[in-house]
Design a protein around this motif. Sequence first.
Motif, PDB file in Angstrom:
ATOM      1  N   PRO A 124       1.094  -1.193   0.042  1.00  0.00           N
ATOM      2  CA  PRO A 124       0.007   0.058  -0.092  1.00  0.00           C
ATOM      3  C   PRO A 124       0.874   1.292   0.066  1.00  0.00           C
ATOM      4  CG  PRO A 124       0.222  -0.997   2.319  1.00  0.00           C
ATOM      5  CD  PRO A 124       0.927  -1.829   1.449  1.00  0.00           C
ATOM      6  N   LYS A 126       1.224   5.679  -0.171  1.00  0.00           N
ATOM      7  CA  LYS A 126       0.618   6.840   0.055  1.00  0.00           C
ATOM      8  C   LYS A 126       1.589   7.716  -1.027  1.00  0.00           C
ATOM      9  CE  LYS A 126      -0.471   8.065   4.244  1.00  0.00           C
ATOM     10  NZ  LYS A 126      -0.413   8.711   5.396  1.00  0.00           N
ATOM     11  N   ASP A 131       3.303   2.737   2.806  1.00  0.00           N
ATOM     12  CA  ASP A 131       2.070   3.194   4.187  1.00  0.00           C
ATOM     13  C   ASP A 131       2.113   2.264   4.774  1.00  0.00           C
ATOM     14  OD1 ASP A 131       0.109   4.214   5.390  1.00  0.00           O
ATOM     15  OD2 ASP A 131      -1.336   4.526   3.751  1.00  0.00           O
ATOM     16  N   ALA A 133       1.312   2.518   8.000  1.00  0.00           N
ATOM     17  CA  ALA A 133       0.204   2.443   8.995  1.00  0.00           C
ATOM     18  C   ALA A 133      -1.023   1.745   8.269  1.00  0.00           C
ATOM     19  CB  ALA A 133      -0.373   3.943   9.147  1.00  0.00           C
ATOM     20  N   GLU A 134      -1.201   1.905   6.987  1.00  0.00           N
ATOM     21  CA  GLU A 134      -2.286   1.166   6.365  1.00  0.00           C
ATOM     22  C   GLU A 134      -2.042  -0.682   6.440  1.00  0.00           C
ATOM     23  OE1 GLU A 134      -5.013   1.724   5.323  1.00  0.00           O
ATOM     24  OE2 GLU A 134      -5.437   0.183   3.687  1.00  0.00           O
ATOM     25  N   ARG A 137      -2.602  -1.913   9.467  1.00  0.00           N
ATOM     26  CA  ARG A 137      -3.872  -2.013   9.848  1.00  0.00           C
ATOM     27  C   ARG A 137      -4.646  -3.322   9.203  1.00  0.00           C
ATOM     28  NH1 ARG A 137      -8.507  -1.331   7.542  1.00  0.00           N
ATOM     29  NH2 ARG A 137      -7.625  -0.503   5.619  1.00  0.00           N
ATOM     30  N   ARG A 138      -4.373  -3.327   7.986  1.00  0.00           N
ATOM     31  CA  ARG A 138      -4.767  -4.441   7.053  1.00  0.00           C
ATOM     32  C   ARG A 138      -4.118  -5.906   7.643  1.00  0.00           C
ATOM     33  NH1 ARG A 138      -4.059  -2.514   0.961  1.00  0.00           N
ATOM     34  NH2 ARG A 138      -4.425  -4.947   0.482  1.00  0.00           N
TER      35      ARG A 138
END
Lengths: 537, 329, 399, 426
Positions: A124, A126, A131, A133-134, A137-138
């Motif tokens: 992912p 940005k 990214d 953080a993303e 999270r996933r």
Amino acid sequence: MAATGGTGDGPPPGARSGDAYAVELRGITKRFPGVVANRDIELRVRRGEVHAIVGENGAGKSTLMKTLYGMHRPDEGKILLDGREVHFKSPADAIEAGIGMVHQHFMLADNFTVLENVVLGSEPTKGVRLDRAEARRRIREISERYSLDLDPDELVENLGVGARQRVEIAKVLYRGATVLILDEPTAVLVPHEVDELFGNLAELTREGLTVMFISHKLDEVRRVADAITVIRRGTTVGTADPRTTTVKELAEMMVGSELPSPETRSSTVRDEPVLVLRGLTVRSREGRALVDDVGLTVRAGEVVGIAGVEGNGQAELVDAIMGLRPLAAGQVQLDGGTTGDGGDVAGLEDITGWSTRARREAGLGFIPEDRHRQGILLDAPLWENRILGHQTLPPAAKGQFIDRKAARADTERIMQEYDVRAPGPDTLAVALSGGNQQKLIVGREMSSSPRLLIAAHPTRGVDVGAQAAIWELLKDARAEGMGILLISADLDELIGLSDTLQVMLRGRLVATLDPATVTPEDLGGYMTGARSAAGAA
Amino acid sequence: ASDEDGGDAATGNGGGGSEDLKIGVAYDTGGRGDRSFNDSAIAGVEAAIEEHGGEVRDLSPNSDASNRVELLTQLADEGYNPVIAVGFAYGDVIADVVEQYPDTTFAIIDSSVEEIGAENLTGLLFAEEQGSYLAGVAAALKTETDHIGFVGGVETPLIQKFEAGYVAGATAVNPDIQVDVQYISPAGDFSGFNDPARGQIVAQGMFDAGADIVYHAAGGSGLGVFQAAAASGGRAIGVDSDQYQTVDDPALQAVIMTSMLKRVDNAVESFIDSYVEGDFEGGQDVVYDLESEGVGLSDSGGFIEDIQGDIDDYRQQIIDGEIEVPTTP
Amino acid sequence: MSVVRRMGMALFAPVLAVVGALVISTAVMAALQVNPLRVFEVMVDFGDSPAQQITALVVILNRAIPLFLAGLAVAIAFRMGLFNIGVEGQYRLATIVAAAAGAAVTLPGPLHVLFIIAVAVVVGAFWAGIVAVLKVTRGVSEVISSIMLNFIALGLASYLLTGPFRGSEEGASIISTAEIPESGQLGGLNAVFDVLGLANPPRQLYGFLPLAIVLGVALAVLLNRTRFGYDLKISGMSPSAAGASGVDARAMVLKAMLLSGAVAGLIGLPDLFGTTHSYTTDFTAGLGFLGIAVALLGRNRPLGIAFAALLFAFLDRALVPLQIADFPASVVTIIQGTIVLAVVVANEVARRVTRRSAERGSAEPPAPVAGDGGSAAMQTPSGPAGPAGDTDERQGAPR
Amino acid sequence: MSTVVTSPGTRPSRGPLTDLLTGGGKGRRFLWIALAVIVLVSLVRVISGEEALTSSSTMSAALLLAVPIGLAALGGLFSERAGVVNIGLEGMMILGTWGAGYAGYQWGWGAALVGGVLFGALGGLLHAIATVTFGVDHVVSGVAINILAAGVARFLSELFYTDNPAGGGVTQSPAMSSDPPRLSLPVLSSGPDLLGDLERQHWFLISDIAGVLRGLTGDIGVLTILAVLLIPASYLLLWRTAFGLRLRSCGENPAAADSLGVAVYRMKYIAVIISGGLAGMGGVFLVFIAGIYRENQTNGRGFIGLAALIFGNWRPGGLATGAGLFGFADALQLRSRSAVVALLLLVAVLLAGVAVWQSVRRRLLQAILAGAFAAAALTGFVLIDELPPGIVSFTPHLTTLLVLSLASQRLRMPQADGLVYRRGEH
Ligand SMILES: Nc1ncnc2c1ncn2[C@@H]1O[C@H](COP(=O)(O)OP(=O)(O)OP(=O)(O)O)[C@@H](O)[C@H]1O
Ligand SMILES: Nc1ncnc2c1ncn2[C@@H]1O[C@H](COP(=O)(O)OP(=O)(O)OP(=O)(O)O)[C@@H](O)[C@H]1O
Ligand SMILES: [Mg+2]
Ligand SMILES: [Mg+2]
């Protein structure tokens, strides 16, 4: 659980009737130089089912799965997904099409975190940035949803085998795979981890995913699979219904003969100890005890089996006995009775401070766990491999010189006696199949008639025929009075061959069991710490 | 008798007239096109050919210069005569070669042949200390900070000669002058002649410390010295050839106050002249000094016009022997 | 594998390399509008008179000897996967100390020579030993430490030459150690030419040649026929397997580097004994780096290294005649570089071809195997045992 | 090859110097260390009176010496993080100098930069073809490239510069037709030059800091700025982007990367070409200093760059530290022989610290050894006025070696570094 996949909810929504299979392979042929790994393979997998693929070593299972995963292209044949023909140029294409694969040998970068390993290739972003953080999270989401219990920021090198496997599964799920290929996922797992894995698989199929999995453990296969395809010598010999087919029948389909058993004949244990370990302790660089105060005795004619989940100190224990790792504390004693220059040394000798070479000369034989790493020189001819580990012993050594002629002759003898299939002693070792390589190693280690043989996973990755042969060899050696320290992940092998079983957990020997009475399930319990020695008593 | 030898050799090999003059040149490392020492030598040869006719064959050594002997012997074998060895490094090997080819006349630049004493070998030496003395004088007269510098490429006796003369000249003008001396690499490590970056750094150090004129005897590293001078508003003195003319960069030309000329071309040319004319005297060194204009100061750019008179005074004193210039620091 | 086939395999790589290098250099020359044929012609032209031809031969041999030694030194370490870039520093330091020591003592002839050799060997080994000790005790990569030690050796040699070991008088244009007396020099071998009835040129063939040959043979035996050689080789092939077989990796690093350094110490001696008789500021530099190329070219085998050294020396000699024939000298450097690269690629290609053909070879088992399952009892694993794909499938494979 | 063994479970080191001082602490400690070092050095300066130790002049020289090494090392970083050992850095740097010289004399400094980077990248491409496509041993290919590059440079010079009306010759190019601009920090380092004023006071610590800052901010070439910026930029690219993750995965486990659809071969090609380009840029830097291409100008800096890379544990910050340390030691020895003697005092103090630390940890032998060396260094400082030139010349190399062998060896190279990857062969 063993019932047809998805019985609870009826046929999964995506399932179509008739010939629209989730995965269909038609007439796949794949050749390697000198080998036809797959020939005219037919395979049909329905959506939402657990489909098992079984077959001997080298039957071509992994090759077939790699073809499906786009790692190489088939020479002939078609791949259909949901009835549509696809052509994969690379794994990227397969991933795109919703296929994910967990490899037989883990494909993880040790020096990367779980997160990095999982997102690699489908990051992912940005802008141009990764990214994190993303991604975190996933991964947390997947980890929770399928109970994988993963910490995204942990370094993979700090993880055990079970966790690594879950990372591999997370990798696949992260990419949104709908077809999951698992190549021998259970080979390195202990029973309760296997159960957890199957739990995860059930979770997946409930969500409509299709699972294809390869295993040599046929009862396991019968337990979880909805359908079974049997491959033999590169081609499909048929499919089987797990509910109606017995293990025996499956095995016969695979090899065309009966399953061998590692059953030990009558006890040959003698009194004199050949190896005694006292308070053996090995520490990691940080001072953590990898092997913790281990005491152990192996007698002549005895097979002592060490059971344990991989990574609980077995490898370090072996290294310590072989003198490949410094000891933090403890003592190793060996009875070097039969060797030495004529004069025999009576009784045990303290070999704690000895070099590996001195130990081998004193009568220590070694079948290493990873033959390619420690047991064989792939780019050297067989006769040079014959010398490996026996550089100072006859017939290979003549003073400070190497006797090439004698080494060649003795290699021929080993090839004869141990049925190593190769054109001759000048063949490069790389040209031999894993099983033949292993037989060469076993033959080599036997020919110096060691007092004690350390056999680490002696049949790992070899097919049933070679496995039986190696078991026979070990049994014969034992009958002749050799002491054997057997380390294995194959519980049947351990139970079948050992006279005494020790369970190793977090570097300690936690239980001594009688192989005559213990079941694999019990043993698994001890190995994971679910049961304790107190319970055994 | 010795002059006869040289003349005979020429006729013997060349088959008579000077149109058949075949001159062999064996270069120092770097070979032709180094825009310095080697080029200066070949310029002398070409000037001689202009005058006398004939041809030249020039050879460069291999990367580690281990084939110096071959260069000389091959030239001699091919009938080149005279053969000129450029650079003192040939001093090690030339003795054997001259013995082997008694009919060929050899000259070696920068190396004394007196010890060898072979009739067919001449050493072409330069009084670098004298030229450097004048460079020191010029620097001392021109400095505004009473602080000047010297950058040597490699700390060899040859380069130390430059240093000695320079320091002597500067202190002769101003006994209190501060002269910073620094070499780029120690003896045996020849990288100091080819590392402009280090040259720049060493010189920059001197400028930073307050020096305003730096003289370099550092071969290719000298470019770095010029760069440092340009960057810090100082000035530099070039070496060997008139670097004002050869530097091909206007920004650097502006800082090259003068250059200590070492007229290898003159030396080579006059050696060939005397060889052709037969008044050649072998077995000894010919020293090219201020008097014979073998060394001197250039005046390109006109930076030292105003002090030319003073410089000429010193020059005359050296020529007259009133000033004895030291050759070692 | 038949003898012919094995020979073919052994020759495959070098032939491929030479052909590849020829093609590339020809292309480069053609691009320059240099006639490659003329270039090759000049290269192999050793002159007209027998004396010239013998001289050319002597030049090549004299150049090849130090290259051979340098190649050997690098190869010894290379055999076990150690990269001794430090050969350069090792021989420079060894030569200067040996030269100074040789000039300082007076001993009867052969003893004097032996003494100098011994000093060089010890110094070379010592300098390489530092690399080994740092690697073994401190884990310092030998690549870094030997690069650094090269520079340190260079500085140290310079200090010694200008300081304690200075033998030339103040002001001499070349700084050198004191001359080694006659007893510590090795005369040329030109008498051999008289014996053979050949022309005897003034250029002396180095007396070190027989020593180098003996050393080469001894090392060939050591590397190929002894336990030490075996241990060394397997340590390079697979450190983990070597360790498990009882090779002490640390001791092996130490031994290999010491031996490598000892041989490196000899590199400067042919020149020292044969021509210079002292170490000077202009003593031939860079042989250690050339040695790496020679070792690569010779595939780390003494015989191969001998050929590689001769090839390099041959190309080097060609520099002068090429210039005389008005060709750019850098053609030779290009050819040298191309050959090394071509050899390197050819070796890899050959290795893969050999490996593949070995794999194919095993696909045809020596004895016919009962292909049918079921028939064989498990106790005598001769039937379908072994990887299933190995038998019938492979025979049926089209190729 | 450079096999640095680490047992699994150890945290990756951040460079030996950091490790030496803190045992591999967080980046936060960096400032502390920097401060401690400056205090120490400034103390040594005051005691020894060697102004060169912290003068802005030495610092700018150190920067000048460190940059080409740092660029080569950075080149090595890209290549080795993608799993290709690059010992051909020196050769690529040589190509870079030639390319810069060739483009520079015709079209000025901007073209020189492009030309040098391009030529270096060509060297990288060759290395990639040999190692990635043909699977040649990395070291072997690198050595061959070093030989070839020297030959090619000479050859091209012969081709283009002999009888070139613009000047030049077989060993050098004509001069660059324009010079790169140079910048100074306004007010502080130029104009009023406040830092310069401070430095000239010779106050303890304050003048030292001013000297260091002024050296690093005054009259800096654009390429220096670019090179310094490339360090954090490389970090961001390699550790903070998807591209970087993929590139590094090729150096850790190419089979895994391949199985996830990462184009391993292409990644390796890109990395090695970048590597060559950066090494070439190091060459450009040298050409900028000289204003000209000159044969052998690189003078082994590519090799030093490789050393700096390993020294820095295959990390941008680490290699910058390595290059910086080397550059500082080199600058010092070029500036003043007596200042090098002052280094002995520094060594003595550091070793004394080590001795105390080791005795606290009850490692008596190490403590005694360190103490003995400390005493020896101190004696050296007191007795020696000036070291002979031969000895001084290797100060930076010896320093590097000493720091490396003193620092605990927890270097960790990329796991698949130097291994030839062939698809389908594990
Ligand atoms: N890359 C390859 N090159 C050449 N031959 C190969 C290659 N990969 C596999 N093979 C051959 O293909 C055959 C099938 O191998 P494969 O790995 O598919 O077996 P498998 O059924 O997965 O065996 P196992 O149970 O041991 O995992 C093997 O006998 C091997 O000889
Ligand atoms: N990359 C490869 N190239 C060529 N042959 C291969 C390759 N990989 C495997 N093989 C062949 O595969 C055979 C061994 O097959 P296989 O990998 O199934 O053995 P194994 O016992 O499972 O070994 P391992 O457990 O190490 O994978 C050998 O004949 C070997 O030549
Ligand atoms: Mg498989
Ligand atoms: Mg397998």
